[in-house]
Motif scaffolding. Structure first.
Motif, PDB file in Angstrom:
ATOM      1  N   ASP A 113       0.832  -1.207   0.000  1.00 37.32           N
ATOM      2  CA  ASP A 113       0.000   0.000   0.000  1.00 37.32           C
ATOM      3  C   ASP A 113       0.865   1.254   0.000  1.00 37.32           C
ATOM      4  O   ASP A 113       0.584   2.223  -0.719  1.00 37.32           O
ATOM      5  CB  ASP A 113      -0.942   0.006   1.205  1.00 37.32           C
ATOM      6  N   ALA A 114       1.939   1.234   0.809  1.00 39.34           N
ATOM      7  CA  ALA A 114       2.823   2.393   0.866  1.00 39.34           C
ATOM      8  C   ALA A 114       3.582   2.570  -0.445  1.00 39.34           C
ATOM      9  O   ALA A 114       3.651   3.671  -1.006  1.00 39.34           O
ATOM     10  CB  ALA A 114       3.805   2.241   2.026  1.00 39.34           C
ATOM     11  N   ALA A 115       4.144   1.464  -0.968  1.00 38.59           N
ATOM     12  CA  ALA A 115       4.918   1.546  -2.213  1.00 38.59           C
ATOM     13  C   ALA A 115       4.045   2.003  -3.375  1.00 38.59           C
ATOM     14  O   ALA A 115       4.469   2.788  -4.223  1.00 38.59           O
ATOM     15  CB  ALA A 115       5.544   0.187  -2.520  1.00 38.59           C
ATOM     16  N   ASP A 116       2.803   1.518  -3.405  1.00 34.84           N
ATOM     17  CA  ASP A 116       1.894   1.903  -4.489  1.00 34.84           C
ATOM     18  C   ASP A 116       1.511   3.375  -4.391  1.00 34.84           C
ATOM     19  O   ASP A 116       1.368   4.059  -5.404  1.00 34.84           O
ATOM     20  CB  ASP A 116       0.648   1.016  -4.444  1.00 34.84           C
ATOM     21  N   GLN A 117       1.371   3.865  -3.175  1.00 34.87           N
ATOM     22  CA  GLN A 117       1.069   5.289  -2.984  1.00 34.87           C
ATOM     23  C   GLN A 117       2.235   6.147  -3.462  1.00 34.87           C
ATOM     24  O   GLN A 117       2.049   7.173  -4.111  1.00 34.87           O
ATOM     25  CB  GLN A 117       0.769   5.567  -1.500  1.00 34.87           C
ATOM     26  N   PHE A 118       3.448   5.710  -3.136  1.00 32.82           N
ATOM     27  CA  PHE A 118       4.626   6.448  -3.610  1.00 32.82           C
ATOM     28  C   PHE A 118       4.649   6.487  -5.139  1.00 32.82           C
ATOM     29  O   PHE A 118       4.968   7.512  -5.750  1.00 32.82           O
ATOM     30  CB  PHE A 118       5.912   5.792  -3.095  1.00 32.82           C
ATOM     31  N   ARG A 119       4.329   5.350  -5.759  1.00 33.17           N
ATOM     32  CA  ARG A 119       4.348   5.299  -7.231  1.00 33.17           C
ATOM     33  C   ARG A 119       3.338   6.271  -7.818  1.00 33.17           C
ATOM     34  O   ARG A 119       3.618   6.971  -8.789  1.00 33.17           O
ATOM     35  CB  ARG A 119       4.035   3.882  -7.731  1.00 33.17           C
ATOM     36  N   ALA A 120       2.148   6.306  -7.210  1.00 38.83           N
ATOM     37  CA  ALA A 120       1.094   7.190  -7.714  1.00 38.83           C
ATOM     38  C   ALA A 120       1.554   8.648  -7.734  1.00 38.83           C
ATOM     39  O   ALA A 120       1.140   9.431  -8.589  1.00 38.83           O
ATOM     40  CB  ALA A 120      -0.155   7.039  -6.857  1.00 38.83           C
ATOM     41  N   ASN A 121       2.435   8.996  -6.811  1.00 42.62           N
ATOM     42  CA  ASN A 121       2.916  10.379  -6.730  1.00 42.62           C
ATOM     43  C   ASN A 121       4.210  10.607  -7.497  1.00 42.62           C
ATOM     44  O   ASN A 121       4.746  11.714  -7.483  1.00 42.62           O
ATOM     45  CB  ASN A 121       3.143  10.761  -5.256  1.00 42.62           C
ATOM     46  N   SER A 122       4.712   9.554  -8.143  1.00 35.64           N
ATOM     47  CA  SER A 122       6.028   9.659  -8.785  1.00 35.64           C
ATOM     48  C   SER A 122       5.960   9.965 -10.271  1.00 35.64           C
ATOM     49  O   SER A 122       6.933  10.427 -10.861  1.00 35.64           O
ATOM     50  CB  SER A 122       6.798   8.348  -8.598  1.00 35.64           C
TER      51      SER A 122
END
Length: 558
Positions: free
Chosen positions: A22-31
């Protein structure tokens, strides 16, 4: 048979792998990065954390040994780590070093340098590790390193393996069709493994994807108290170079090594880098379905007994029966195979039917399992699991590469040499979410032990435990013994299969239990069968009509 297990969404939400994702996917969404740009590097960081945990444990042992040794310390000798199957990490390639870098540093360049250094000191990983961290901002990498550092230093192989596989599965979902090229859902892989029972020997996956078949085999061996690295010899072929690197990384995370040929021009239709014919104890695979445009001219020298395509080439422009023969021909005299295949291959007509007949008459087809829809992330269609056992006519250790670990089959079970077990598992599943299903460990254990009952083997409840045992007792009696069960399973004789046009579609044999609805697929199979019978009767009627007309004409002309 209907067995729909309750969803376990709530318990899954609390797992470490779910929180990390969940955290890694959130980071990706903002990258601003695409999923395919993001997946390899993230898996690389998980791998690096794993490598550091094992490296630190070995370093501690070497420091302790060095304090009492006249030779002095060996903590900085790569060979002292390699001897224990541990990767050597130079100071600049250690996870904690990268984690401690300030945001002002060019962290992407430092991680790339670390990956190159790991490959330098550990040649088995040459060309495998991702080196595209320059696409990430230092801020994003810092956040990712912090998040991955939450994996505890006490985590074992299995914990890291679960996290890695969870991320593979999630990336497969986000990458859509491309994800299906490298990932087979773990429940499917687990059932394949449980049925072929790869205790010991050489194992091949000629469409190896990210290596899930090998990992599942290793887990099976470990759960039966053996060392996978000592018991299994892993061999794979993967056409896509990027996916081949994923596979080798997956093996490394699970403490395994293998001979994986990938990239370049390697292609399992035309190439045989492992000289596979007759060389393997086990084959596991999920090949691409219904591939066309294979150049059959290039295959002609590989056709015939003792070759890669022993039964001939299909005349249709479809590679399903090329794959099926590759799996069959790679097996040794007592080898077992388990693989995923398009439903259409079970009933295909014309030259494919001829090839299927030869395969069935060779008495290697052991079990066929119908799987329902929505079990895969990228396609909703149902599929069929095929199982071969070249040693099924005898009773010895076909699945162990000559190492007997199971008792001899008992009397009273079906004549396996002249029967095929058909299982309809389309109504056995757990609904994960609206669009996806899987199997629980108990459901996998139930199906696998159904096969063991058919084979006359003792039950193995390592997977599924009491819940699987309770279902076996419910269906097969207090002392479970194999029997045909309407709507679930049937051991069909070769004569019965011949009468069905050499079909290997479980729906044609298993039938429908009282009170159950006939599925669209079953209706189609029944309709096709009845239509074929009608066409045959019509043809005979036309022949009779012509004969009668000729006789009438002869009489009138006399």
């Amino acid at each position: 048979m209907h067995w729909v297990a309750p969803s376990e969404k709530d318990t899954a939400a609390a797992t470490l792998e779910k929180r990390l994702w969940d955290a890694a996917d959130q980071f990706r969404a903002n990258s601003g990065l695409k999923a395919q740009e993001y997946s390899g590097p993230i898996l690389g960081l998980i791998f690096l954390r794993f490598a550091e945990v094992r490296f630190s444990a070995q370093r501690g042992k070497l420091e302790k040994a060095g304090a009492s040794s006249r030779r002095g310390s060996r903590v900085d000798e790569p060979t002292a780590y390699h001897a224990e199957g541990v990767l050597y990490l130079a100071p600049n390639a250690r996870f904690d070093f990268l984690l401690g870098l300030p945001e002002a540093a060019d962290i992407g360049a430092k991680v790339n340098e670390a990956m190159r250094d790991i490959e330098k000191h550990n040649p088995q990983l040459g060309g495998v590790l991702p080196k595209t961290y320059n696409l990430f901002t230092s801020t994003l990498l810092k956040e990712l390193l912090k998040k991955v550092s939450e994996i505890p230093a006490t985590a074992d192989y299995d914990a890291f393996g679960r996290i890695y596989e969870y991320f593979l599965g999630q990336f497969a979902r986000t990458e859509g069709q491309k994800g299906g090229e490298f990932y087979t859902p773990s429940c499917i892989v687990r059932l394949l493994t449980e049925v072929i029972e790869p205790y010991h020997g050489r194992i091949l996956d000629p469409a190896s994807g990210s290596g899930g078949m090998f990992v599942s085999s290793a887990r099976f061996v470990a759960e039966h108290n053996q060392n996978p690295a000592a018991e299994l010899s892993v061999h794979g072929v993967e056409k896509t170079d990027e996916t081949g690197r994923l596979c080798r990384l997956n093996l490394a995370v699970h403490g395994l090594e293998g001979d994986i040929r990938h990239g370049g021009n390697v292609n399992s239709y035309y190439d045989d880098p492992h000289n596979a014919t007759g060389a393997f104890d086990f084959v596991l695979a999920n090949p691409p379905f219904n591939v066309n445009a294979v150049d059959k001219e290039r295959l002609k020298d590989s056709v015939g007994p003792g070759r890669r395509f022993p039964f001939g080439l299909p005349r249709t422009d479809n590679a399903n029966y090329l794959w099926i023969q590759l799996f069959y021909s790679a097996l040794g005299p007592k080898g077992r195979a388990g693989f995923v295949m398009a439903n259409s291959a079970s009933d295909a007509r014309a030259s494919e039917q001829e090839l299927r007949q030869k395969l069935i008459e060779a008495k290697a087809v052991d079990v066929m399992v119908a799987v329902g829809p929505n079990m895969f992330y990228t396609v909703t269609l149902p599929c069929t699991l095929w199982f071969f056992d070249k040693g099924k006519a005898s009773t010895s250790s076909a699945r162990t590469g000559g190492k007997s670990v199971r008792p001899e089959p008992v009397e009273g079970h079906p004549d396996r040499a002249n029967t095929v077990l058909f299982i309809d598992a389309r109504h056995i599943y757990r609904q994960v979410d609206r669009a996806h299903r899987d199997w629980t460990p108990a459901q996998i254990g139930f199906i696998a032990n159904l096969v063991r009952l058919y084979r006359g083997e003792e039950l193995d409840l390592t997977l599924g435990g009491d819940e699987a045992k309770a279902k076996l007792i419910e269906v097969f009696g207090k002392k479970p013994k194999f029997a045909d069960v309407l709507g679930l399973c049937k051991a069909a004789t070769l004569k019965e299969i011949e009468a069905q046009g050499w079909s290997l579609n479980p729906g044609r044999y298993v039938g429908v239990a009282p009170g159950e609805d006939v599925s669209d697929e079953d209706f189609k199979a029944q309709f096709e069968s009845q239509n074929e019978e009608l066409e045959t009767l019509n043809a005979q009627a036309r022949e009779l009509e012509a004969t009668i007309a000729k006789n009438v004409a002869d009489i009138l002309a006399a």
